[in-house]
Design an enzyme around this catalytic site. Structure first.
Site, mmCIF file in Angstrom:
data_model
loop_
_atom_site.group_PDB
_atom_site.id
_atom_site.type_symbol
_atom_site.label_atom_id
_atom_site.label_comp_id
_atom_site.label_asym_id
_atom_site.label_seq_id
_atom_site.Cartn_x
_atom_site.Cartn_y
_atom_site.Cartn_z
ATOM 1 N N ARG A 122 0.935 -1.209 0.204
ATOM 2 C CA ARG A 122 -0.044 -0.050 -0.068
ATOM 3 C C ARG A 122 0.696 1.289 -0.019
ATOM 4 N NH1 ARG A 122 -5.504 -1.366 3.381
ATOM 5 N NH2 ARG A 122 -6.479 -2.539 1.732
ATOM 6 N N GLN A 127 -1.372 2.156 -5.754
ATOM 7 C CA GLN A 127 -2.717 2.675 -5.623
ATOM 8 C C GLN A 127 -3.547 2.194 -6.569
ATOM 9 O OE1 GLN A 127 -2.746 6.670 -4.585
ATOM 10 N NE2 GLN A 127 -2.698 6.247 -2.212
ATOM 11 N N ASP A 130 -4.187 -1.771 -6.475
ATOM 12 C CA ASP A 130 -4.512 -2.383 -5.222
ATOM 13 C C ASP A 130 -6.042 -2.850 -5.346
ATOM 14 O OD1 ASP A 130 -5.169 -3.015 -2.696
ATOM 15 O OD2 ASP A 130 -4.751 -0.942 -1.649
ATOM 16 N N SER A 133 -8.327 -2.544 -2.136
ATOM 17 C CA SER A 133 -8.931 -1.201 -1.874
ATOM 18 C C SER A 133 -10.175 -0.908 -2.951
ATOM 19 C CB SER A 133 -8.049 -0.193 -2.143
ATOM 20 O OG SER A 133 -7.014 -0.020 -1.009
ATOM 21 N N TYR A 228 -3.332 -1.254 8.836
ATOM 22 C CA TYR A 228 -4.358 -2.434 9.704
ATOM 23 C C TYR A 228 -3.969 -2.036 11.150
ATOM 24 C CZ TYR A 228 -4.727 -5.252 5.444
ATOM 25 O OH TYR A 228 -5.067 -5.224 4.174
#
Length: 497
Positions: A122, A127, A130, A133, A228
Site C-alpha cells: 500500500r 494505489q 490495489d 482497496s 491495519y
C-alpha cells in the site's frame, strides 16, 4: 506472448479478470489474448464483445491456457487447470494463500510463477493496482444496499402529511476503505450514521463524511503496520466491548468490517448484543469469510436471531460483478504494464522491483514468499499432486539451497572465532600452571635457574645470574620470595600475545 483469461469456477464468483477495454490495451502491449468461453457472462460481458476487442475465444480452459505466458484470474485456479502453460508462466490473481498452503505448494509444483495481487504494497505508486482497496470500496457500498433491502423500512427522515418518519440509525464498526464507503453510502441514503475504529486517525475521516465518531477513552490508539490495526490488549478489548454494547442497542443497522489478513476475524458483536437490538434490525458482517465479527454469523447465510437479521455474505463485491470486474481488470492491467517492455512488446520482469518482490508467491518450482516458504517445506508431498514429473525438479534445487546454508554456518569462519578464543584460554591457564615450577625453583634455585640460562635470551640470562648470586648467599632462604617477583614480568609479556 500469449495471455489467457479463465472463467471463474468458485461458488458465487461472478467477476472476470478482464473487460473488453482492458483486453484492447493488453493486445496493444503485444499480447495475444485467449479467453475461455463464457468467462464474462456473469459480469454481463459476452464473448462477442471480447471478440470485437480483438481476443480469441477458447472452447475450454485447457485450450485457453495452452502455451500461455500470462494467466489472469479473479480467484486461485486449481493447479491442474494450468496444465499446458509454458514453464514459468505468470499466474496473476487473488490467491488467498492463508490457510491454503497445500494449494500454493501445488501451484509451485505445476511450475507457474504465482503472483498474489492482495499482497500489493500500500504505497502511492501501487494505489492503482490495489485490488483490496477497489473491491473493499464496492463491498462497503453493497453492504449498505443489502442492509437497506432487508431493513424493510425507509432510511431517510420523511415529513409527510400522514406524519414524520424518523431516520434509520446506522453504526459502522471499522473505518477502513470498506467502512468509509459504507458511511458515505448510508449518509447518502439519509441514515444517521455513527462509526468506531481503534485507530485514532480514523476520527477525522469519519467526521469528514458527516458521521459521529465514538471511541473509548481507555483506548488511545491501536494503529498497526500497513494501515491495519494492531491486536488489542485484554483491557482495551473489554473497554471497547462495553462502549459497543451500550451503543449497538440503539441502532437499526450495524455493519462490521474488522479483518486482519491471515487471521480469524475478531469477535466484536456478541449474541447478547444482538439480542439487545430491536426486532427488524439488520447486521451485515463483511468479515464472514474469516469467521465473522459477529458471534452468530454463518458464512453465506442469513441468520435471524430474536428478529434481528445477520447477513453473512462472503463476496459482496461479486454481487455487483460488472462494476467489480471493471475495477479489478484495471488493477491487473496497471500491474501488467510494469512487467512488459513496451518497445519490444514482451515480458521484461524486474525481479528486484518492490511490487514484484512483495507479491510473488511461487517461482522456479518453489514457494519463495517469506511468509509461506517454511510452511511448504514442511509439507513436501504437496507439489507432487499436479504432475509427478515436474514436482521433483523444483525439489532438488530447493534442497540444495538448504544444503548450501549448512556450510555457511560451519564454514562462515566461526572456527577462527573459536581459534581466537583458544589462545585466550591457554594464556589464562599458563599463569596458573607456571607458579608450581617456580615454587620448586625456590627450593633448588641454583640448579633450575642456572641450567637453562644458556638457552635463554640475554635479558633472561641476567635474571638467571641474579638468581645464582642469590643462591650463593647465606640469605638464600629469602630467595623464594624475590624470585616469583622477578619472574612474573616475564610471564606478563606473554599475556599480551
Amino acid at each position: 506472448m500469449k495471455l489467457a483469461i479463465l472463467r471463474e469456477t468458485a461458488t458465487g464468483e461472478s467477476r472476470v479478470a478482464a473487460t473488453p477495454e482492458t483486453v484492447a490495451k493488453l493486445i496493444g502491449l503485444g499480447a495475444n489474448v485467449s479467453i475461455e468461453t463464457g468467462a464474462g457472462q456473469k459480469s454481463r460481458i459476452s464473448d462477442d464483445q471480447y471478440t470485437q476487442a480483438g481476443a480469441a475465444i477458447a472452447a475450454s480452459a485447457k485450450e485457453a491456457v495452452w502455451q500461455a505466458d500470462l494467466i489472469l484470474a479473479v480467484r486461485r485456479p486449481a493447479a491442474a487447470a494450468l496444465a499446458g502453460a509454458n514453464p514459468g508462466a505468470l499466474l496473476i490473481a487473488s490467491l488467498d494463500p492463508y490457510g491454503h498452503e497445500a494449494e500454493i505448494a501445488a501451484l509451485a509444483g505445476a511450475g507457474v510463477t504465482a503472483i498474489a495481487m492482495e499482497f500489493m504494497p500500500r504505497i502511492t505508486r501501487a494505489q492503482v493496482m490495489d485490488i483490496l482497496s477497489s473491491q473493499a470500496n464496492l463491498a462497503g457500498y453493497q453492504a449498505v444496499i443489502e442492509a437497506a433491502a432487508h431493513f424493510e423500512r425507509a432510511l431517510p427522515m420523511m415529513m409527510t402529511a400522514a406524519g414524520t418518519v424518523r431516520p434509520a440509525k446506522a453504526f459502522v464498526m471499522g473505518a477502513g476503505v470498506a467502512g468509509l464507503q459504507a458511511i458515505a453510502t448510508a449518509r447518502r441514503l439519509g441514515a444517521v450514521v455513527s462509526a468506531t475504529d481503534v485507530r485514532a486517525a480514523a476520527a477525522e475521516q469519519v467526521g469528514s463524511l458527516g458521521a459521529k465518531f465514538i471511541m473509548t477513552d481507555a483506548l488511545k490508539d491501536a494503529s498497526g503496520t500497513g494501515g491495519y490495526a494492531r491486536e488489542l490488549t485484554l483491557a482495551e478489548s473489554q473497554a471497547q466491548a462495553e462502549l459497543v454494547a451500550g451503543h449497538i442497542a440503539k441502532q437499526d443497522i450495524v455493519i462490521t468490517t474488522a479483518l486482519i489478513p491471515g487471521r480469524p476475524a475478531p469477535k466484536l458483536v456478541t449474541a447478547a448484543m444482538v439480542e439487545s437490538m430491536a426486532p427488524g434490525s439488520v447486521i451485515v458482517d463483511l468479515a464472514a469469510e474469516r469467521g465473522g465479527n459477529v458471534e452468530l454469523t454463518r458464512a453465506d447465510e442469513i441468520v435471524e436471531h430474536n428478529g434481528v437479521k445477520i447477513l453473512g455474505f462472503t463476496n459482496l463485491a461479486s454481487r455487483i460483478p460488472t462494476t467489480a470486474s471493471q475495477l479489478y481488470a484495471k488493477n491487473l492491467l496497471s500491474f501488467i504494464e510494469t512487467l512488459i517492455d513496451k518497445t519490444e512488446k514482451k515480458l521484461a520482469i524486474n525481479w528486484d522491483d518492490e511490487l514484484v518482490k512483495a507479491t510473488v508467491l511461487t517461482r522456479d518450482g518453489a514457494v519463495v514468499h517469506p511468509n509461506f516458504a517454511t510452511t511448504v517445506t514442511a509439507t513436501p508431498a504437496a507439489p507432487a499432486e499436479p504432475v509427478a514429473v515436474t514436482a521433483p525438479e523444483p525439489k532438488t534445487p530447493s534442497r540444495k539451497l538448504v544444503a548450501k546454508d549448512a556450510p555457511i554456518k560451519t564454514g562462515a569462519t566461526r572456527k577462527p572465532a573459536v581459534a581466537k578464543a583458544k589462545p585466550v584460554a591457554v594464556l589464562a591457564d599458563e599463569p596458573l600452571a607456571k607458579p608450581a615450577p617456580r615454587k620448586k625453583a625456590a627450593a633448588t634455585i641454583a640448579s633450575e635457574a642456572i641450567a637453562p640460562a644458556g638457552s635463554q635470551p640475554a635479558a633472561k640470562k641476567a635474571v638467571a645470574r641474579k638468581a645464582a648470586a642469590v643462591a650463593s648467599t647465606p640469605d638464600a632462604a629469602n630467595a623464594p620470595k624475590k624470585k616469583p617477583a622477578t619472574r612474573r614480568p616475564i610471564v606478563k609479556p606473554e599475556g599480551e600475545l
